[in-house]
Design an enzyme around this catalytic site. Structure first.
Site, short mmCIF file in Angstrom:
data_model
loop_
_atom_site.label_atom_id
_atom_site.label_comp_id
_atom_site.label_asym_id
_atom_site.label_seq_id
_atom_site.Cartn_x
_atom_site.Cartn_y
_atom_site.Cartn_z
CG HIS A 1 -1.86 1.16 1.38
ND1 HIS A 1 -2.99 1.21 0.67
CD2 HIS A 1 -1.76 2.33 1.96
CE1 HIS A 1 -3.42 2.34 0.82
NE2 HIS A 1 -2.71 3.09 1.77
CG ASP B 1 -12.05 3.50 5.98
OD1 ASP B 1 -11.53 4.47 6.55
OD2 ASP B 1 -11.62 3.63 4.52
NE ARG C 1 -10.16 10.62 8.93
CZ ARG C 1 -9.30 9.90 8.30
NH1 ARG C 1 -9.50 8.69 7.89
NH2 ARG C 1 -8.18 10.28 7.97
CB SER D 1 -8.36 5.12 7.43
OG SER D 1 -8.89 5.17 6.19
CE LYS E 1 -9.03 2.02 3.30
NZ LYS E 1 -9.24 3.70 2.98
N1 URA Z 1 -5.82 6.85 2.65
C1 URA Z 1 -6.70 6.08 3.36
O1 URA Z 1 -7.38 5.21 3.12
N2 URA Z 1 -7.24 6.57 4.48
C2 URA Z 1 -6.72 8.01 5.02
O2 URA Z 1 -7.09 8.05 6.13
C3 URA Z 1 -5.90 8.53 4.16
C4 URA Z 1 -5.42 7.98 3.16
#
Ligand code: URA
Length: 421
Positions: free
Chosen positions: A82, A161, A168, A183, A187
């Site tokens: 990621h 999320d 947010r 967040s 995932k």
């Molecule tokens: N990417 C995400 O998936 N979440 C965040 O809070 C910031 C970047």
């Protein structure tokens, strides 16, 4: 339990228990805690932070609101990667095939462009026919055959999320290290690969503006991943200048193919080797040095390109783009920005380049807006580079915009240079 007690505790910097955090996340996701209460809690987190243990609990609670994938049917070692996002970041298209060519299985879910940053799913959709939404069984089958697949986030992965991120975004509570960590990691943990390699970006084009902030986020993500039983490593890498030469969807696929065809070296290539090597080492494939050699060989031998070609084919895309990048969408219009004098490039602002590319059509200005897959920028202006008067600094591409005057001004403002007398 009730929201007001929870808000007050975070406001007073009193740690919440795992049960309290789980209650808040579940009740908010179910619609029983209103947006205004969740918003103030998120703002309290932005201002006062969370303990590491609270972040571990928040991440687990968010992960558990949806499906957790069972990747055991794929067999072997599964590895996920990621990047926290940037400009020109096409590394997933190179690292995934390279790691797969070295024997790892890389099932990956990616997102779309966000603000000035590009998204891997948009890039893949520039390949004619490529399906980014596959049912789990088909995703699993592609990984079993080629070792690599990228699809978009499935519907029921981390619904908490999805809801919290949207809130947010609308309440100025994105830039909090524990919230970003929870967040992203919720995932990653829901995807459930054995190994997780994180590329935490810092600089003008990234969420984290300084190296120190990025290191804090990286350390926290490693802690959360390890606490959940994963092999997890987070590298901190520079996003002060765009990554590679091309920015924009089809243009970035083209550059990735050129790297996989072993035609281009440089900073992007070096970063891809470093990230692939770390992923391989995390998975127990040898020392970092041995893994770097494996990664280089995967590209030099053409094996990584073959993985990419075959994966595109199994996704319904046109595999011929792996041999002939002119089959990718081509822009109707282009505009070259040339140096007016002999110059030396001193800085390139990633965020401004990302915004210019977005305005040329490569990104969305509205939530579900259309993208011009051919749009973007090809840069010939790495830091430290000398250009003679008349040389091209960058070329802008678009099929949607034919008047480049404002984009050219913005792009040129993103580049700092000194005249050489
Ligand atoms: N990417 C995400 O998936 N979440 C965040 O809070 C910031 C970047």
């Amino acid at each position: 339990m009730n929201s007001i007690d929870i808000i007050n505790k975070t406001k007073r910097r009193q740690p919440l228990s795992a049960d309290e955090i789980t209650w808040l996340v579940n009740e908010y996701t179910a619609g029983n805690v209103p947006d205004y209460q969740m918003s103030v809690w998120l703002m309290a987190v932005c201002l006062n932070g969370l303990t590491d243990q609270e972040t571990v609990s928040l991440t687990a609670a968010m992960r558990d609101t949806g499906d957790i994938l069972d990747l055991s049917g794929i067999g072997g070692i599964t590895a996920d990667k990621h990047s926290t996002g940037g400009v020109g970041d096409k590394t997933s298209l190179i690292i995934g095939p390279a790691a797969a060519a070295c024997g790892l299985n890389v099932p990956k879910m990616s997102g779309r462009g966000l603000g000035h940053t590009g998204g891997t799913i948009d890039k893949l959709e520039s390949i004619s026919g490529y399906r980014t939404e596959l049912p789990f069984e088909e995703f699993e089958a592609v990984v079993k055959q080629t070792g690599f697949s990228i699809i978009s986030q499935s519907g029921n992965l981390c619904p908490a999320d999805k809801k919290i991120y949207a809130l947010r975004n609308a309440t100025g509570t994105v830039d909090s290290i524990p919230l970003i960590c929870a967040s992203i990691m919720s995932k990653k943990l829901a995807l459930n690969a054995d190994c997780i390699l994180l590329d935490v970006k810092y600089g003008s084009g990234a969420f984290m503006k300084t190296r120190e902030e990025a290191r804090k986020l990286a350390d926290l993500m490693e802690k959360v991943g390890t606490a959940a039983g994963k092999k997890c490593r987070a590298l901190v890498t520079d996003m002060n200048t765009p990554l590679g030469k091309n920015v924009g969807n089809a243009l970035e696929v083209k550059e990735a193919v050129e790297i996989l065809r072993n035609k281009t070296k440089g900073k992007l290539y070096d970063l891809c080797i470093e990230l692939t090597a770390n992923m391989l080492e995390l998975a127990g494939k040898g020392t970092l040095q041995e893994c770097a050699e494996l990664a280089e060989d995967a590209i030099a031998s053409g094996k990584a390109l073959e993985v990419f070609r075959r994966t595109i084919e199994l996704h319904g895309g046109d595999p011929r783009i792996a041999d002939d990048v002119s089959l990718l969408p081509q822009a109707k219009y282009s505009y070259e920005i040339k140096a007016a004098a002999d110059i030396r490039i001193t800085a390139v602002n990633s965020e401004e380049i990302g915004m210019t590319s977005l305005l040329l059509g490569a990104g969305r200005t509205e939530k579900d807006g259309e993208i011009d897959m051919s749009a973007g920028i090809v840069m010939n202006c790495e830091c430290g580079e000398h250009l003679a008067a008349g040389d091209t600094i960058m070329t802008l591409y678009s099929s949607a915009v034919s008047d480049f005057s404002s984009a050219a001004l913005r792009a040129l403002n993103a580049v700092s240079f000194t005249e050489i007398s």
